[in-house]
Design a protein around this motif. Structure first.
Motif, short mmCIF file in Angstrom:
data_model
loop_
_atom_site.label_atom_id
_atom_site.label_comp_id
_atom_site.label_asym_id
_atom_site.label_seq_id
_atom_site.Cartn_x
_atom_site.Cartn_y
_atom_site.Cartn_z
N ASP A 128 -8.73 104.79 -28.54
CA ASP A 128 -7.65 103.54 -28.51
C ASP A 128 -6.77 103.30 -28.49
N LYS A 193 -6.67 104.90 -22.79
CA LYS A 193 -5.11 104.33 -22.58
C LYS A 193 -4.29 104.69 -23.00
N THR A 227 -5.13 109.40 -19.33
CA THR A 227 -4.99 108.23 -18.85
C THR A 227 -5.47 108.21 -17.02
#
Length: 347
Positions: A128, A193, A227
């Motif tokens: 992340d 992300k 992403t």
């Protein structure tokens, strides 16, 4: 129906747990797949990483599934099947394992390695990027778990042979080859992300990118930032997983991107200590340097429901039927015990 017949044919074992039964089902399913006509070729992809980083979404897109993503509590198994074009074409099967949580995960990490060995094994580590203060904590936990699984379940000969194969993937003439601590199977590190990471402070971006480039280079891994909001990155990560799972495309990385101001894309053997701007190093020093710049927090614990078996999102027909059977046996045993105790008390 064949799965139920397989279970029914086994000798009854009153000491079996639900986990034992589940492992038998998975083993039986893999045996059935192995016996398919045409001798299918099998590979294994193990997806693990930070909580909520998008692991299940990646797997669903890789396997062309429209399933609603739900939290993965422990270790989940699925598979994909492809058939090459042409008469008599070989069936290709990809075993896909997903680890839900990194908390107390060492034994679970061993399962895919122990089940399939290293010869056709690969790992996709999803981190992340929006949580730089947890990034190294998660990555260190994963690498330590994988190394422990290898040492406990693989022979020294197998590890040496696979490391030699990985050296070919990195490049036998790579200038840094003798300074690397290459893992004995392909690894792709995915920075998830990325859309949120774009808004992070520039200095933090530099530290994160230097850390991930360094560790990827050190262990012989590829590195991709991702992403779902970027079509080209989505296609690239899907191609990369197809490369690991089915061997096609042979080269999923159409370009290399090393600028920390944009999404990183680093193929196997596509980086060097000189390009990163550091002296040759190892994973321990990489972690120490990164943690000195960005202090790390502990691994986040996962909230597990009181009884996941009652959650409609985790339905497994065969397992649920066996669970109901075990519950009935337990209730009968408790009632018999209660009646016997009352009878003995009267006497």
């Amino acid at each position: 129906m064949s799965e139920l017949n397989s279970i029914n044919s086994m000798e009854p074992d009153t000491n079996e747990t639900i986990q034992d039964i589940a492992m038998k089902l998975v083993t039986e399913q893999m045996k059935q797949e192995s016996s398919l006509t045409g001798g299918p070729s099998e590979r294994t992809v193990f997806v693990l990483g930070s909580k909520g980083a998008g692991k299940s979404t990646l797997i669903n897109r890789f396997l062309d599934r429209d399933d609603i993503t739900r939290p993965t509590l422990a270790l989940e198994y699925s598979f994909g099947r492809r058939t090459a074009s042409g008469q008599g074409a070989q069936k290709n099967i990809c075993n896909v394992w997903e680890l839900g949580s990194l908390v107390n995960s060492n034994q679970l990490i061993e399962v895919p390695v122990r089940s399939h060995g290293l010869a056709t094994f690969a790992a996709v580590i999803v981190l992340d990027l929006s949580q730089p203060d947890r990034l190294w904590t998660d990555l260190q936990c994963i690498l330590n778990g994988l190394k422990q699984a290898i040492s406990k379940n693989c022979s020294a000969k197998e590890v040496t042979e696979m490391k030699e194969r990985m050296k070919q993937k990195v490049g036998i003439d790579h200038e840094d080859l003798n300074t690397l601590e290459i893992l004995p199977f392909p690894v792709i590190i995915v920075g998830g992300k990325y859309d949120a990471f774009q808004n992070v402070d520039s200095e933090i971006k530099k530290h994160v990118c230097r850390c991930l480039r360094s560790i990827s280079h050190a262990i012989g891994a590829a590195l991709i930032f991702y992403t779902s909001k970027n079509a080209s990155l989505s296609k690239m990560i899907r191609d990369a997983m197809n490369h690991l799972g089915f061997g096609s495309p042979s080269n999923p990385f159409k370009a290399t991107a090393l600028d920390h101001n944009g999404p990183l894309v680093v193929p196997f053997g596509g980086d060097s200590w000189e390009k990163i701007g550091v002296t040759p190093t190892n994973s321990e020093r990489i972690g120490m340097n990164y943690s000195a710049q960005i202090p790390q927090v502990g691994t986040e614990k996962v909230a597990i429901p009181d009884d996941p078996a009652k959650d409609g999102g985790f339905k497994e027909r065969v397992i649920d039927e066996l669970r109901a059977q075990k519950d009935d046996e337990l209730m009968r045993l408790l009632k018999d015990t209660e009646i016997r105790m009352k009878f003995e008390a009267v006497q």
